[in-house]
Design a protein around this motif. Sequence first.
Motif, PDB file in Angstrom:
ATOM      1  N   ALA A  83       1.279  -1.100   0.325  1.00 30.16           N
ATOM      2  CA  ALA A  83       0.141  -0.478   0.057  1.00 30.16           C
ATOM      3  C   ALA A  83       0.652   1.730   0.069  1.00 30.16           C
ATOM      4  O   ALA A  83       1.996   1.128   1.155  1.00 30.16           O
ATOM      5  N   ALA A  84       0.056   2.386  -0.504  1.00 34.90           N
ATOM      6  CA  ALA A  84       1.066   3.390  -0.631  1.00 34.90           C
ATOM      7  C   ALA A  84       1.496   4.435   0.753  1.00 34.90           C
ATOM      8  O   ALA A  84       2.620   5.289   1.152  1.00 34.90           O
ATOM      9  N   ASP A  85       0.897   3.712   1.511  1.00 34.42           N
ATOM     10  CA  ASP A  85       1.317   4.502   3.119  1.00 34.42           C
ATOM     11  C   ASP A  85       2.356   3.284   3.956  1.00 34.42           C
ATOM     12  O   ASP A  85       2.355   3.821   4.927  1.00 34.42           O
ATOM     13  N   THR A  86       2.863   2.814   3.109  1.00 35.52           N
ATOM     14  CA  THR A  86       3.897   1.150   3.751  1.00 35.52           C
ATOM     15  C   THR A  86       5.436   1.838   2.634  1.00 35.52           C
ATOM     16  O   THR A  86       5.821   0.458   3.024  1.00 35.52           O
ATOM     17  N   VAL A  87       5.600   2.001   1.861  1.00 36.23           N
ATOM     18  CA  VAL A  87       6.601   2.622   0.524  1.00 36.23           C
ATOM     19  C   VAL A  87       7.334   3.028   1.094  1.00 36.23           C
ATOM     20  O   VAL A  87       6.944   3.924   1.969  1.00 36.23           O
ATOM     21  N   TYR A  88       8.577   2.776   0.969  1.00 33.53           N
ATOM     22  CA  TYR A  88       9.528   4.054   1.547  1.00 33.53           C
ATOM     23  C   TYR A  88      10.293   4.522   0.067  1.00 33.53           C
ATOM     24  O   TYR A  88      10.352   4.112  -1.033  1.00 33.53           O
ATOM     25  N   ALA A  89      10.995   6.163  -0.219  1.00 34.09           N
ATOM     26  CA  ALA A  89      10.888   6.555  -0.831  1.00 34.09           C
ATOM     27  C   ALA A  89      11.767   6.324  -2.003  1.00 34.09           C
ATOM     28  O   ALA A  89      11.367   5.644  -3.385  1.00 34.09           O
ATOM     29  N   GLY A  90      12.342   5.423  -1.303  1.00 32.55           N
ATOM     30  CA  GLY A  90      13.839   4.908  -1.667  1.00 32.55           C
ATOM     31  C   GLY A  90      12.907   3.820  -3.289  1.00 32.55           C
ATOM     32  O   GLY A  90      14.042   3.180  -3.706  1.00 32.55           O
ATOM     33  N   TRP A  91      11.705   3.682  -2.588  1.00 31.40           N
ATOM     34  CA  TRP A  91      11.839   2.005  -3.963  1.00 31.40           C
ATOM     35  C   TRP A  91      11.276   2.766  -4.906  1.00 31.40           C
ATOM     36  O   TRP A  91      10.539   1.670  -5.599  1.00 31.40           O
ATOM     37  N   LEU A  92      10.882   3.744  -5.200  1.00 28.71           N
ATOM     38  CA  LEU A  92       9.979   4.071  -6.283  1.00 28.71           C
ATOM     39  C   LEU A  92      11.128   4.683  -7.405  1.00 28.71           C
ATOM     40  O   LEU A  92      12.039   4.962  -6.829  1.00 28.71           O
TER      41      LEU A  92
END
Length: 164
Positions: free
Chosen positions: A78-87
């Motif tokens: 979910a968008a609430d669980t991702v970290y910026a560096g994953w994107l």
Amino acid sequence: MSAAPLRKAVWSRIVPALITEDFHPLQDEGETQRFVRRENGVAHVLEVQWDRHDRPRYVLNYGTCPVDGLRVGTTHHAADTVYAGWLPDSGRLQPLPGATSAHWFRQDVPLIKRLFGRSTPTPDTVVESTLALLPELWRYWRDGIPGRHMHACPPVSPAPLAAD
């Protein structure tokens, strides 16, 4: 020099500025405080990442995620669980270009600069420099134009989830 006064200044000035821009704080992950806002079909992820050795310095990591989250292999995050560096669309907002924390927003002054008379900035001075650069990030998300203090980072793969 402890990071506690700088952390307090960030919490009292930067966090309210982010909330004004419709960011919502997520659960604190120790060295990283994450925020997310949903806008125009995407989620903007913003993180205040602190130095892991408790030196008074931090960087702002940013990323753009599909509003419904990120799929990595067969796992949905979910968008609430991702970290910026994953994107794929991610980077750092920092005052100086460079890959180390020496280029982050910082209150500690290197020894060589202290020897030449540079004084230690106050926590409020460091926070002011951050607040002054945030419009670069807002313009990027609004118009797609990166600012000169924004440094793109290649994405990293998230760690695999443990088997249940």
